[in-house]
Design an enzyme around this catalytic site. Structure first.
Site, short mmCIF file in Angstrom:
data_model
loop_
_atom_site.label_atom_id
_atom_site.label_comp_id
_atom_site.label_asym_id
_atom_site.label_seq_id
_atom_site.Cartn_x
_atom_site.Cartn_y
_atom_site.Cartn_z
N SER A 688 21.12 85.25 29.95
CA SER A 688 21.91 84.36 29.11
C SER A 688 21.08 83.23 28.52
O SER A 688 21.55 82.52 27.63
CB SER A 688 23.08 83.78 29.91
OG SER A 688 22.62 82.97 30.97
N LYS A 731 29.84 76.56 31.42
CA LYS A 731 28.59 76.07 30.83
C LYS A 731 28.85 74.93 29.84
O LYS A 731 28.16 73.91 29.85
CB LYS A 731 27.87 77.23 30.15
CG LYS A 731 27.32 78.27 31.11
CD LYS A 731 26.68 79.43 30.37
CE LYS A 731 26.09 80.43 31.35
NZ LYS A 731 25.48 81.60 30.69
#
Length: 842
Positions: A688, A731
């Site tokens: 990611s 996040k």
């Protein structure tokens, strides 16, 4: 704002590409993409659209919602005959799969005929091999009670029989008969000896003979003084009489044995009637069960043989004592009791549905227990204890697969039992050949097995068993796979509300109003990490419902509302977020370096997710890149020091492929670059951060600074397309919390993959900050889009001449790579010339 490249320190002659790069400033992007509007950051439910005021108006739902595939598999597995069509139910924990399977099987089992009872009884011929008897359902305990009643009756009738005048008279006759015959033989021998002046004397050592004169025994010294002829004559008479005495004495044991046999025959004759009368009720009750009749006949014969058990200490037992003694616990009569293995405590109709929560070997297969007597361990058939396979026989047995595999010998024993289709009780060490000395004292007859085994586990465990256990797929042929989520729709929203109503009813909670239900539905989407889906982890939803009810009670409300659910969510996070607070604290104190203002070359904020139990949170990390001329290698420092996982290393390799494929088509990639997560002391895995690392690398090559007010997440492929990642909500919120603690400036935000927009279910404070223009969230689909947002400089597209426009990011990167290639070529030529000039020739 214009950015100018720093002057090169290398003194070589600039190439054409180098000159262009030095004379053209970066081109400012005039059409920087707009951030996502606040409405795109969370999907909400209008309480009015649900069609009810509170859950008290709804009918609680039974079973699961949105699990048609799994429920069809369960139906097939339950209906499919065959010992090898057992089921493995796989899916996430707390998804309600156990409850759903149990409820479905309970309904089906209620319609099935009850299974037969099984009992263990004494084997009167082979004591160590108890017999297993099959009885119609519900009659196992009846047989046990009948046998206790029969023994109770015999405890009263048999002593009376043996105390009767008839028995005593016949016994005396037998005793008198054998006693008189022996006495007559001794008397006859005594008369014969007297006629020969020989006396037969009884001594402590037995019988002795001596000569008699005038009615007195001759003393030895007198006898020795007699003439030799006279002594020999007397000795001959004594020897002849001794032979006759020996013959009589030899007949005594035989006669005594005959007497005892006659007494045994008498006892059995007298007991036979009483035993037959006591067992007649049992025979009549079980006339339709041939196995029981056979056992009763064997028990009757044994009772007659051991009639003395009822006469032992009979004189010490008055009627009151007999009534207070529990026959079933009297050790004298244990051999005639019945051990009910299946059917003892089963009062419900239909087939059994049993869940074994502790699937050890003994709890599954059964065991033989021992008791200590006189310093030794002894056992009998009454100490055979059933396992869950016995109790579930004829029905369904539910087992947690992980617990089963962790229990020694249990998994292999279960497979062996299913294959053999019989339950054989053995000591585990003996059954697996691990015991040097057998301690097994009983070998019970096996009981035929007819049970459907249902295992529960996660997907990983299922696929591991399927891959590495050759027996697994042959015995568990039905796979019931439960989904983690269902689609968000009006129909499923109503079903979700009915599930909440069932949780409220089950736990006797206060009703939820429509706003509270709407908030739980939204939280279901947050748990699913997808605003198009709803999580059906019913365990977590149930916990949230009960916690909201608690906070509703604390607020003194009669109906649980949206604010109570909000409070429950916040409180559950607060209880688990100590480490998140510590992580944010070290960033806010500048112990871990994260910039949220300004711009820097080759430096960017990446985002990762930490999972701690059921709580996960986002944490920003600084990622830096350094470049120089080299041999075309991008060094992943995390991988080099073995802190990077394979997925992270894969992402870095993709970066190399992207650079080589886009910027070095006709020149060698003479690049040496290093990438690192700064102040990262644990493992790094996942791809990611690959787009983030690529942005840092492009910034270092183009020497265009990246705005530090932004953080980035997303993976990238070799074509530069930004791909979806997990944990997008956590996040974003993790970086937002850092920016909020330092003060929101309006120049801060997060870049996410465009394909992740459908997963956004952000906190309300993040949404409000976006609505007020204090924070921004950008969705990008290509690296070029991200670079324009992060730098404010256009990325640039190749023109018809094959070149990127001057001053664009891509042109600056390509120029730098061409510069490296030219320098590498020049370095190679100068090194070759230097080596050639220094060569010695002959």
């Amino acid at each position: 704002m214009f950015f100018k490249r720093a002057p090169q320190s290398n003194k070589s002659v600039p190439t054409e590409a180098e000159g262009q790069a030095d004379t053209k400033a970066p081109t400012i992007a005039a059409d920087v993409r707009s951030p996502l509007p606040a409405e795109e950051l969370r999907r909400t439910v209008d309480p009015a659209s649900l069609g009810f005021q509170s859950t008290s108006e709804l009918e609680p739902i039974t079973g699961l919602i949105g699990q048609e595939r799994a429920l069809r598999a369960i139906q097939f597995g339950a209906d499919m005959k065959g010992h090898d069509f057992n089921m493995f139910v796989l899916g996430p924990p707390a998804s309600g799969k156990s409850t759903a399977v149990r409820d479905y099987l309970a309904k089906k089992a209620a319609e099935a005929p009850p299974p037969p009872d099984w009992v263990y009884v004494n084997n009167f011929e082979q004591q160590n091999r108890p017999r297993a008897l099959k009885l119609p359902a519900g009659r196992g305990r009846e047989l046990a009670d009948h046998m206790v009643a029969a023994i109770d009756e015999l405890r009263t009738t048999l002593p009376a029989v043996f105390e009767s005048e008839e028995y005593q008279a016949r016994r005396r006759a037998i005793e008198e008969e054998f006693r008189s015959s022996q006495e007559e033989a001794f008397e006859e021998l005594n008369r014969k000896a007297q006629s020969q002046n020989i006396a037969i004397l009884r001594t402590p050592m037995g019988f002795a003979m001596a000569p008699v004169h005038e009615g007195k025994v001759v003393k030895p010294e007198v006898f020795n003084a007699l003439p030799e002829d006279m002594r020999k004559n007397v000795q001959a008479k004594i020897e002849a009489l001794q032979k006759e005495l020996e013959a009589i004495l030899e007949r005594v044991p035989k006669s005594d044995k005959q007497r005892r046999n006659r007494l045994i025959e008498l006892n059995q004759e007298m007991a036979e009637g009483a035993v037959r009368e006591a067992l007649n009720d049992v025979r009549a009750a079980f006339a339709d069960v041939p196995q029981v009749l056979e056992y009763i006949d064997a028990a009757g014969k044994d009772l007659i043989r051991h009639v003395g058990l009822f006469l032992t200490q009979a004189g010490d037992e008055n009627e009151l004592v007999k009534q207070t003694i529990d026959t079933s616990r009297d050790p004298r009569f244990r051999r005639y009791m019945v051990n009910v293995i299946v059917g003892d405590n089963d009062t419900a109709s239909g087939a059994p549905v049993l869940e074994e929560i502790n699937p050890t070997y003994g709890n599954l297969i059964g065991r033989v227990e021992h008791i200590a007597q006189m310093g030794a361990l002894v056992t009998d058939f009454l100490l055979i204890k059933p396992g869950s396979l016995h109790k579930a026989n004829g029905g369904y047995l539910l087992i947690d697969a992980r617990k089963l595999l962790l229990s020694p010998f249990a998994w292999e024993a279960l497979k062996r039992t299913i294959k053999a289709r019989e339950i054989r009780i053995e000591q585990p060490l003996e059954s697996f050949g691990l015991g040097m000395i057998s301690t097994q004292t009983l070998d019970p007859e096996p009981i035929p097995l007819d049970v459907k085994v249902v295992l529960f586990g996660d997907r990983e465990l299922y696929y591991l068993l399927a891959a590495f256990d050759p027996d697994f797929r042959g015995l568990f042929k039905v796979q019931a796979d439960f989904d983690d989520t269902i689609s968000w729709s009006a129909e499923n929203n109503l079903a979700y509300a009915r599930v909440i109503a069932s949780i409220v009813a089950q736990h006797k909670l206060k009703p939820f109003d429509a706003s509270g239900v709407a908030r739980i539905i939204e939280e279901g989407a947050r748990l699913a990490d997808d605003r198009e889906k709803l999580s059906i982890q019913l365990g977590r939803i149930s916990d949230l419902v009960r916690e909201a009810d608690y906070w509703s009670s604390q607020a003194g409300r009669e109906v649980t509302a949206r604010e109570d659910v909000e409070r429950a969510v916040a409180e559950s996070i607060q209880r688990a977020d100590r480490l998140r607070d510590r992580a944010q604290e070290v960033i806010n104190r500048d112990i871990v370096l994260i910039d949220t203002e300004g711009a820097k070359v080759g430096q960017i904020n990446g985002l990762s997710v930490l999972q701690l139990g059921t709580f996960s949170f986002g944490r920003p990390s600084r990622i830096t890149a350094r470049v120089r001329m080299g041999q075309g290698r991008v060094v992943d420092i995390e991988r080099e020091v073995k802190l990077g996982g394979p997925l992270h290393s894969k992402g870095v390799m993709i970066l190399w492929g992207y650079l080589a494929g886009r910027y070095a088509e006709d020149v060698p990639l003479a690049l040496a670059a290093t990438l690192v997560f700064e102040q990262s002391y644990g493992g790094v895995d996942g791809d990611s951060a690959s787009s983030t690392e690529l942005y840092a690398l492009l910034s270092a090559l183009s020497e265009v600074p990246v705005k530090q007010g932004y953080a980035v997440t997303g993976s990238v492929n070799q074509r530069g397309e930004v791909q979806a990642i997990g944990g997008v909500n956590e996040k974003i919120e993790g970086f937002f919390d850092i920016c909020k603690a330092r003060g929101l400036t309006g120049d801060q935000g997060v870049l996410i993959p465009k394909s992740n927009v459908q997963h956004l279910m952000l906190r309300q404070d993040v949404i409000e900050a976006v609505r007020e223009g204090k924070f921004a969230i950008y969705a990008v689909s290509h690296v070029d889009e991200g670079m324009e947002i992060l730098t404010g400089v256009k990325a640039g597209e190749r023109g018809e001449d094959g070149q990127f426009p001057p001053g664009t990011i891509n042109r600056l990167v390509e120029d730098k790579l061409k510069l490296f290639a030219e320098r590498a070529r020049a370095f190679g030529r100068s090194r070759s010339d230097s080596q050639g000039n220094g060569k010695i020739t002959s």
